[in-house]
Design an enzyme around this catalytic site. Structure first.
Site, PDB file in Angstrom:
ATOM      1  N   GLU A  91       0.857  -1.185   0.000  1.00  0.00           N
ATOM      2  CA  GLU A  91       0.000   0.000   0.000  1.00  0.00           C
ATOM      3  C   GLU A  91       0.894   1.236   0.000  1.00  0.00           C
ATOM      4  O   GLU A  91       1.878   1.257   0.726  1.00  0.00           O
ATOM      5  CB  GLU A  91      -0.901   0.031   1.239  1.00  0.00           C
ATOM      6  CG  GLU A  91      -1.918   1.168   1.132  1.00  0.00           C
ATOM      7  CD  GLU A  91      -2.884   1.228   2.322  1.00  0.00           C
ATOM      8  OE1 GLU A  91      -2.726   0.475   3.284  1.00  0.00           O
ATOM      9  OE2 GLU A  91      -3.788   2.067   2.274  1.00  0.00           O
ATOM     10  N   MET A 122       0.542  -2.622   8.717  1.00  0.00           N
ATOM     11  CA  MET A 122      -0.157  -2.786   7.441  1.00  0.00           C
ATOM     12  C   MET A 122      -1.046  -4.022   7.475  1.00  0.00           C
ATOM     13  O   MET A 122      -0.624  -5.093   7.911  1.00  0.00           O
ATOM     14  CB  MET A 122       0.895  -2.889   6.323  1.00  0.00           C
ATOM     15  CG  MET A 122       0.306  -3.084   4.951  1.00  0.00           C
ATOM     16  SD  MET A 122      -0.720  -1.661   4.456  1.00  0.00           S
ATOM     17  CE  MET A 122      -1.919  -2.505   3.425  1.00  0.00           C
ATOM     18  N   ASN A 167      -2.286  -6.282   5.395  1.00  0.00           N
ATOM     19  CA  ASN A 167      -2.275  -7.336   4.373  1.00  0.00           C
ATOM     20  C   ASN A 167      -3.137  -8.526   4.803  1.00  0.00           C
ATOM     21  O   ASN A 167      -3.038  -8.975   5.939  1.00  0.00           O
ATOM     22  CB  ASN A 167      -0.847  -7.834   4.154  1.00  0.00           C
ATOM     23  CG  ASN A 167       0.149  -6.704   4.085  1.00  0.00           C
ATOM     24  OD1 ASN A 167       0.037  -5.835   3.239  1.00  0.00           O
ATOM     25  ND2 ASN A 167       1.091  -6.695   5.022  1.00  0.00           N
ATOM     26  N   GLU A 193      -5.345  -2.891  12.654  1.00  0.00           N
ATOM     27  CA  GLU A 193      -5.040  -3.715  11.483  1.00  0.00           C
ATOM     28  C   GLU A 193      -6.000  -4.893  11.383  1.00  0.00           C
ATOM     29  O   GLU A 193      -6.463  -5.250  10.295  1.00  0.00           O
ATOM     30  CB  GLU A 193      -3.595  -4.214  11.515  1.00  0.00           C
ATOM     31  CG  GLU A 193      -2.540  -3.123  11.667  1.00  0.00           C
ATOM     32  CD  GLU A 193      -2.704  -1.952  10.725  1.00  0.00           C
ATOM     33  OE1 GLU A 193      -3.212  -2.133   9.606  1.00  0.00           O
ATOM     34  OE2 GLU A 193      -2.325  -0.829  11.116  1.00  0.00           O
ATOM     35  N   HIS A 203      -9.332  -3.844   9.956  1.00  0.00           N
ATOM     36  CA  HIS A 203      -9.286  -3.649   8.504  1.00  0.00           C
ATOM     37  C   HIS A 203      -9.713  -4.902   7.745  1.00  0.00           C
ATOM     38  O   HIS A 203     -10.092  -4.809   6.578  1.00  0.00           O
ATOM     39  CB  HIS A 203      -7.859  -3.312   8.055  1.00  0.00           C
ATOM     40  CG  HIS A 203      -7.540  -1.848   7.987  1.00  0.00           C
ATOM     41  ND1 HIS A 203      -8.388  -0.914   7.426  1.00  0.00           N
ATOM     42  CD2 HIS A 203      -6.437  -1.152   8.381  1.00  0.00           C
ATOM     43  CE1 HIS A 203      -7.817   0.286   7.483  1.00  0.00           C
ATOM     44  NE2 HIS A 203      -6.641   0.175   8.065  1.00  0.00           N
ATOM     45  N   GLU A 230      -9.875   4.065   6.286  1.00  0.00           N
ATOM     46  CA  GLU A 230      -9.056   4.531   7.407  1.00  0.00           C
ATOM     47  C   GLU A 230      -9.870   5.263   8.473  1.00  0.00           C
ATOM     48  O   GLU A 230      -9.709   5.013   9.668  1.00  0.00           O
ATOM     49  CB  GLU A 230      -7.899   5.400   6.907  1.00  0.00           C
ATOM     50  CG  GLU A 230      -6.888   4.641   6.030  1.00  0.00           C
ATOM     51  CD  GLU A 230      -6.284   3.410   6.705  1.00  0.00           C
ATOM     52  OE1 GLU A 230      -6.425   3.251   7.936  1.00  0.00           O
ATOM     53  OE2 GLU A 230      -5.673   2.587   5.994  1.00  0.00           O
TER      54      GLU A 230
HETATM   55  N1  TRP Z   1      -2.986   1.015   5.741  1.00  0.00           N
HETATM   56  C1  TRP Z   1      -2.075   1.101   6.835  1.00  0.00           C
HETATM   57  C2  TRP Z   1      -2.906   1.360   8.073  1.00  0.00           C
HETATM   58  O1  TRP Z   1      -3.529   2.342   8.212  1.00  0.00           O
HETATM   59  C3  TRP Z   1      -1.051   2.176   6.768  1.00  0.00           C
HETATM   60  C4  TRP Z   1      -0.194   2.302   5.571  1.00  0.00           C
HETATM   61  C5  TRP Z   1      -0.451   2.902   4.419  1.00  0.00           C
HETATM   62  C6  TRP Z   1       1.148   1.957   5.486  1.00  0.00           C
HETATM   63  N2  TRP Z   1       0.640   2.983   3.626  1.00  0.00           N
HETATM   64  C7  TRP Z   1       1.639   2.417   4.264  1.00  0.00           C
HETATM   65  C8  TRP Z   1       1.984   1.308   6.341  1.00  0.00           C
HETATM   66  C9  TRP Z   1       2.965   2.275   3.911  1.00  0.00           C
HETATM   67  C10 TRP Z   1       3.315   1.141   5.988  1.00  0.00           C
HETATM   68  C11 TRP Z   1       3.794   1.640   4.783  1.00  0.00           C
HETATM   69  O2  TRP Z   1      -3.006   0.556   8.920  1.00  0.00           O
HETATM   70 ZN    ZN Z   2      -5.444   1.769   8.635  1.00  0.00          ZN
END
Ligand code: TRP
Ligand code: ZN
Length: 909
Positions: A134, A282, A284, A317, A320, A339
């Site tokens: 991401e 993150m 995933n 996380e 999500h 978010e």
């Molecule tokens: N989606 C992640 C969260 O909010 C955060 C995120 C977005 C992220 N871009 C990133 C984490 C790049 C690490 C690197 O939980």
């Molecule tokens: Zn998030």
């Protein structure tokens, strides 16, 4: 601008994808410099692609794939090799004309994880392999339509040397593993993710790692209980630091099932900790990757705040998995869809976890308000300035150059406030109905913020057309309130009004739909009934939510005999600035009597801001701090109030928050005035503070529960106040605490107090701490950060001198984001008076560091670049120096798009 052109992506230009991917097969042959990736993409024409766009126009039927930082080794269409004339590969795009409706595209590429310092795509950390995709990192792994509305099923084979990489992980379920017959010493693992997903949720982890695991039974609420395997993976040597993360994960799974009816949909859920990571964590699918900071927690290395941070990020996380993964974003302009909602959910989770530890309803309410106050503090210290500066944007922006620059406090925290307002407007049950409808309609889809709003509205029979402006308009609205008492008619009238200061590219905004929670108190602090004109009786409760939709609206309450004190914007019911002409005596009254804990805290904050601003304007500090000190005297010793709440009452508003209240920031005068007020309060309250110090000492060993944590917080504030006030016995006590405490909360609090004091023990305590924790990087980060953000004593050299010495130490590294943050960001963003030294030395340092970090990690450099956001708010001399530094960055050869966008916006402002 320099040669970096700022291509602008616009929300209004969205088009559905021309081509879809049904299935992806990936094979990785891992090697530090020469990783081979083979991607087989099973693709087909999108039936929803509007034909009129495509018909005949040149290139409209082309397949355009993103492909960055890779060497193309081989390309095949339906297994037929393509020659150099059959495709174009330039400007990070791979373009070809498939000439058929359905096909398999096979690409083999070579990538270089060892040299990838951006921490995006596939990279190495301490010899292990990690991915971060991401928002747009997958395009650094293989050619792909890298956009979230392309959802595919992933099957992944990872191959690697067994000795170098005994552990091979990817999303979903492990379906096969074994030796590689063609490569002696190599093994493979096959992973299959049953859920179609956008490529930003892809993850791969490989290397020498160990795990803590636990099996739970879940899904009872859905009537289909199954066993789930939970794992927390770390580098060897950190096995003892995973308990709290694992417990937090179990709680998060139970909470989402109980509170939202959302079960864990995989048989296996993994968390992996990595020490080189750009952000917090993150989500995933099935394989969350975390910054070690949000996994590792033991009493020895983590503070109470760190324990809370682990719980909330693990929750975030995990949540999500539904809000983000099962239902994802159509495009990156919709980022707050996942978010904002997920932050709101993690805030609810943390509040519930705190409340669950309370022994009665009042304690539970207090515990919830502590969490609420912490969230509001962050919003106001970070998001309000963002919304008033050059990067101001709506929670659903209309344009961007680099999407990584839009992972902001606005998207996250203001986004969560917008969800919270919806929750306030439809109530807890109505919100749950809305969420249920959202999943009933959109499970498995990539959708928009409008889709979410429609689900909440439809489930509750409401029209949120006006409310939708919160998604499209930037800026912090100012909520004006005036009260008039009409003794003859025994009525009290509140006139609410709103206006929103203009933001860049948004000269005027239309009225917002604002929920305003209010209460009225009589002279003894008793809540008054809240019956509006025309109503037969007052609703239950001492708070009611007024809905402000016009520019100005009047609300008239009946049966009010005497002029009440209004308690406004209770619980911070909307992300606005409240403008009501409170007198100090009213604030002192509310700080004592308000039945809403948030507003009670807010009254104390207003008293404190008033005192600091007055002292800055020349008032006598002793005199001007008295009302605040008296209000605090009573509050801190009131044992009926929970200690964590008292600690918040006793915490002065941050410099960054006060700075936003003045027309022009003088950071040096601001620090001096705030410090003077602190000293006056500490002097006036010396005895009660000493009492706290004695009474709150914990007898037994460290326990991380919220009650003990609150006691530690209050006690350490008392200690810091006495240390700063120059009490030698407090210095000695702090010194002992640094050396002997059995937990990091007490140790680091005592060290921080010493660092910001004239105590002779200071440097020796710092040296002791560095040696004691030399092998704990996260603790060393604290050590760096305490010094970079220190408030120096009169006559001492500038803190920048110390910062430069810190940067020269062998433990320092620009490549590790946590470490770089702990020194450079702590100084540039967290030490207002020193960074803005009148001679411009701080700006020169900033320029140097941007230029050093940008080639390594543009995403991090762009965060640092934002330290200059508020340059227009300083005096002309500083403005001129900041502008000059900004211009110098802009002229830097090879500047990244990330930094380029931030600087261009700052200069244009
Ligand atoms: N989606 C992640 C969260 O909010 C955060 C995120 C977005 C992220 N871009 C990133 C984490 C790049 C690490 C690197 O939980
Ligand atoms: Zn998030």
């Amino acid at each position: 601008m320099s040669q970096t052109s700022q291509t602008v992506i616009r929300r209004e230009d969205y088009q559905v994808p021309r081509w879809l991917v049904d299935q992806v097969e990936l094979q990785f042959d891992l090697d530090p410099q020469d990783t081979q990736v083979q991607a087989r993409l099973h693709m087909r024409a999108n039936p929803d692609f509007p034909t009129h766009v495509g018909s005949g126009a040149a290139g409209a039927d082309d397949l355009t794939l993103n492909a960055q930082a890779m060497r193309l080794v081989d390309l095949r269409l339906d297994d037929e090799p393509l020659g150099a004339d059959d495709y174009r590969f330039a400007d990070d795009l791979l373009v070809l004309a498939p000439g058929r409706e359905r096909f398999v595209l096979t690409a083999q590429v070579q990538i270089d994880p060892a040299s990838n310092s951006t921490l995006n795509g596939l990279y190495q950390s301490n010899g292990n392999y990690f991915t971060q995709c991401e928002a747009e990192g997958f395009r650094r792994i293989c050619p792909y339509p890298d956009r979230p509305d392309v959802m595919a099923r992933f099957r992944v084979r990872i191959r690697a040397d067994r000795a170098a990489c005994p552990v091979l992980l990817s999303n979903g379920n492990l379906v096969d593993q074994g030796d590689c017959p063609d490569k002696p010493g190599w093994h493979y693992a096959d992973w299959e993710d049953p859920f179609p997903k956008p490529c930003y949720l892809f993850a791969l982890v490989a290397g020498r790692l160990v795990c803590a695991e636990r099996t739970i039974r879940s899904g009872q609420a859905q009537g289909q209980a199954t066993d789930k395997l939970l794992q927390v993976w770390v580098e060897p040597g950190n096995e003892d630091k995973t308990d709290h993360a694992m417990q937090s994960l179990v709680k998060a799974i139970e909470w989402d099932e109980a509170r939202y009816g959302l079960p864990l949909d995989l048989d296996r859920f993994m968390i992996v900790a990595v020490s080189d990571f750009n952000m917090g964590a993150m989500e995933n699918k099935g394989l969350n990757i975390f910054n070690t900071k949000y996994v590792f927690a033991t009493p020895r290395i983590a503070t109470d705040i760190d324990f809370g941070g682990v719980e909330s990020v693990v929750g975030h996380e995990y949540f999500h998995n539904w809000t983000g993964n099962r239902v994802t974003c159509r495009d990156w302009f919709q980022l707050t869809l996942k978010e904002g909602l997920t932050v709101f959910r993690d805030q609810q989770f943390s509040a519930d976890m705190r409340a669950a530890q309370a022994s009665d309803d009042a304690e539970a309410a207090s515990a919830r308000s502590v969490k609420r106050i912490e969230d509001v503090r962050l919003l106001r210290v970070a998001q309000f300035p963002e919304d008033a500066g050059p990067m101001a944007h709506a929670i659903r922006p209309d344009s961007y150059s680099e999407i990584n620059n839009f992972y902001t406090v606005t998207i996250y925290e203001k986004g969560a406030e917008v969800i919270r307002m919806l929750h306030t407007l439809v109530g807890e049950a109505g919100f749950r109905k809305g969420i249920d409808l959202y999943f009933a309609r959109h499970d498995g889809q990539a959708v928009t913020c409008d889709d979410f709003l429609a689900a909440i509205a439809d489930a509750n029979g409401r029209d949120f057309g006006q409310f939708a402006r919160w998604y499209s308009q930037a800026g912090t609205p100012v909520l004006g309130v005036q009260g008039h008492h009409d003794a003859a008619n025994r009525r009290y009238e509140l006139v609410l009004s709103q206006h929103c200061p203009p933001a860049p590219s948004q000269p005027a905004s239309a009225p917002f739909h604002i929920p305003v929670a209010v209460g009225l108190l009589d002279g003894r602090g008793v809540a008054l009934p809240l019956r509006l004109v025309g109503e037969n009786r007052a609703p239950a409760g001492d708070t009611r939510v007024l809905e402000l939709t016009a520019e100005q609206q009047r609300f008239v309450f009946e049966d009010i005999d005497e002029p009440p004190v209004p308690s406004l914007l209770r619980g911070f019911s909307a992300p606005v600035v409240l403008d009501y002409p409170y007198e100090d005596h009213e604030l002192a009254f509310l700080a004592r009597h308000d039945t809403d804990p948030f507003s009670r805290w807010e009254a104390m904050q207003r008293l404190a801001v008033g005192a600091v601003l007055a002292v800055m304007a020349g008032a006598d500090a002793a005199h001007r701090s008295r009302p605040l000190a008296e209000a605090l005297r009573e509050a801190i010793s009131d044992d009926t109030l929970d200690a964590a709440y008292r600690a918040l009452l006793f915490t002065l508003p941050a410099e960054g928050y006060i700075a936003e209240q003045v027309a022009q920031i003088d950071p040096v005068a601001l620090r001096a005035a705030r410090h003077a007020v602190r000293l006056q309060v500490a002097d006036a309250l010396e005895q009660p503070l000493r009492d706290l110090l004695g009474r709150l000492r914990d007898s037994g060993p460290y326990r991380p529960d919220t009650v003990s944590a609150g006691r530690r917080a209050l006690r350490n504030l008392a200690l810091a106040a006495l240390v700063e006030a120059g009490q030698p016995d407090a210095w000695a006590l702090a010194d002992v605490q640094v050396r002997d405490a059995d937990n990091m909360t007490d140790r680091s609090a005592a060290l921080a107090a010493l660092v910001n004091s004239a105590a002779p023990q200071r440097e020796a305590a710092l040296a002791f701490f560095a040696e004691e924790f030399a092998r704990e990087p996260l603790v060393l980060d604290k050590w760096f950060s305490l010094q970079a953000s220190m408030h120096r004593q009169a006559g001492e050299p500038p803190v920048l001198d110390r910062v430069r010495t810190l940067c020269a130490r062998p433990e320092f590294s620009l490549r590790n984001p946590n470490r770089a943050r702990s020194v450079i960001f702590a100084f540039c963003n967290g030490n207002l008076a020193e960074f803005h030294a009148a001679d411009g030395s701080g700006y020169a340092f900033w320029l140097e560091q941007i230029r050093a970090i940008d080639p390594i990690n543009p995403q991090r450099a762009a965060r640092l670049a934002r330290a200059m956001d508020r340059w227009r708010k300083f005096d002309p001399d500083r403005q001129q120096r900041m502008q000059a530094a900004l211009r110098e960055v802009a002229q830097t050869e090879g500047l990244s798009r990330d930094v380029g966008e931030i600087i261009a916006k700052a200069l244009a402002h």
